[in-house]
Design a protein around this motif. Structure first.
Motif, short mmCIF file in Angstrom:
data_model
loop_
_atom_site.label_atom_id
_atom_site.label_comp_id
_atom_site.label_asym_id
_atom_site.label_seq_id
_atom_site.Cartn_x
_atom_site.Cartn_y
_atom_site.Cartn_z
N LEU A 109 0.81 -1.22 0.00
CA LEU A 109 0.00 0.00 0.00
C LEU A 109 0.84 1.27 0.00
N VAL A 110 2.03 1.21 0.60
CA VAL A 110 2.90 2.38 0.66
C VAL A 110 3.30 2.78 -0.75
N GLY A 111 3.14 4.07 -1.05
CA GLY A 111 3.48 4.60 -2.36
C GLY A 111 2.30 4.72 -3.31
N LEU A 112 1.18 4.04 -3.01
CA LEU A 112 0.02 4.11 -3.90
C LEU A 112 -0.60 5.51 -3.86
N ARG A 113 -1.14 5.94 -4.99
CA ARG A 113 -1.86 7.21 -5.12
C ARG A 113 -3.21 7.04 -4.44
N VAL A 114 -3.66 8.07 -3.72
CA VAL A 114 -4.94 8.02 -3.02
C VAL A 114 -5.87 9.06 -3.64
N ILE A 115 -7.01 8.58 -4.13
CA ILE A 115 -8.02 9.43 -4.76
C ILE A 115 -9.30 9.34 -3.93
N SER A 116 -9.90 10.49 -3.62
CA SER A 116 -11.18 10.50 -2.93
C SER A 116 -12.28 10.84 -3.92
N GLU A 121 -17.25 14.15 -6.36
CA GLU A 121 -16.11 14.80 -7.02
C GLU A 121 -14.84 14.03 -6.72
N GLU A 122 -13.88 14.10 -7.65
CA GLU A 122 -12.60 13.41 -7.46
C GLU A 122 -11.57 14.38 -6.90
N HIS A 123 -10.86 13.93 -5.85
CA HIS A 123 -9.83 14.73 -5.21
C HIS A 123 -8.55 13.89 -5.10
N ASP A 124 -7.42 14.45 -5.53
CA ASP A 124 -6.13 13.77 -5.44
C ASP A 124 -5.50 14.12 -4.09
N PHE A 125 -5.37 13.14 -3.22
CA PHE A 125 -4.81 13.37 -1.89
C PHE A 125 -3.31 13.17 -1.83
N GLY A 126 -2.70 12.61 -2.88
CA GLY A 126 -1.26 12.33 -2.85
C GLY A 126 -1.01 10.84 -2.77
N ASN A 127 0.03 10.46 -2.03
CA ASN A 127 0.44 9.06 -1.95
C ASN A 127 0.51 8.61 -0.50
N VAL A 128 0.37 7.28 -0.31
CA VAL A 128 0.54 6.70 1.02
C VAL A 128 2.02 6.79 1.37
N VAL A 142 -1.24 9.78 4.41
CA VAL A 142 -1.22 10.21 3.00
C VAL A 142 -0.67 11.63 2.93
N ARG A 143 0.31 11.83 2.03
CA ARG A 143 0.93 13.16 1.87
C ARG A 143 0.94 13.57 0.42
N GLY A 144 0.87 14.89 0.23
CA GLY A 144 1.00 15.45 -1.12
C GLY A 144 -0.34 15.88 -1.67
N GLY A 145 -0.57 15.56 -2.92
CA GLY A 145 -1.82 15.95 -3.56
C GLY A 145 -1.82 17.41 -3.92
#
Length: 179
Positions: A109-116, A121-128, A142-145
């Motif tokens: 799971l670490v490194g995967l992109r997280v989308i809400s 609506e779609e939101h890019d939260f960054g990566n695990v 989750v950091r970034g996005g």
């Protein structure tokens, strides 16, 4: 990249040597496996050294108090054992047990992109960035996005975790972007 004959991408970190124990070369180990003493079942360990991963031959290991202690083959001196401290322990990825459908190891799971997809609506939260154990449940850090925030999302499949697609490298969550 290869470290001492073992491709590092084929290794999974499963613990860490923390400190020495006694005067006969034993060391304390913090295990990331569940239950903690499962780490002792793996026949070959690798230790991260200054020049990469090095094989580590264990000749004894056991529970001690709330943790684990191990003895490295041929290492019977506290000062020698101290050189192992604060270093990661890994095993070959192919030694890890197969999981049931819908189960994942943290390293997957670490490194995967997280989308809400909260509110349609779609939101890019960054990566695990990492996983965290809280007692009640595991948590995705989750950091970034787009907004560069850090989010702590409970790892609760079916509640906040809608889908995990390892091939696409995406975790879809139902999580309010305001949190």
């Amino acid at each position: 990249m290869t470290d001492n004959g073992k491709p590092s991408e084929q290794l999974v970190t499963v613990g860490r040597v923390t400190t020495v124990y006694g005067v006969r070369g034993w060391v304390k180990v913090h295990s990331y496996t569940e239950p903690m003493d499962n780490i002792l079942q793996f026949p070959k360990w690798w230790l991260r050294g200054p020049k990469g991963w090095e094989p580590l031959d264990i000749d004894a290991g056991k529970r001690h108090g709330k943790g684990l202690i191990i003895h490295v083959k041929g290492m019977d001196d506290r000062d020698l054992a101290a050189q192992l401290c604060q270093r990661d322990i890994a095993i070959a990825r192919d030694l890890m047990p197969e999981l049931e459908q819908g189960e994942y190891y943290w390293h997957q799971l670490v490194g995967l992109r997280v989308i809400s997809r909260f509110g349609g609506e779609e939101h890019d939260f960054g990566n695990v960035a990492r996983m965290m154990e809280t007692g009640a449940n595991d948590v995705l850090v989750v950091r970034g996005g787009v907004d560069k925030r850090e989010r702590l999302i409970p790892y609760l499949p079916g509640q906040f975790i809608a889908d995990i697609d390892l091939e696409a490298g995406v975790i879809t969550v139902d999580w309010d972007p305001a949190f």
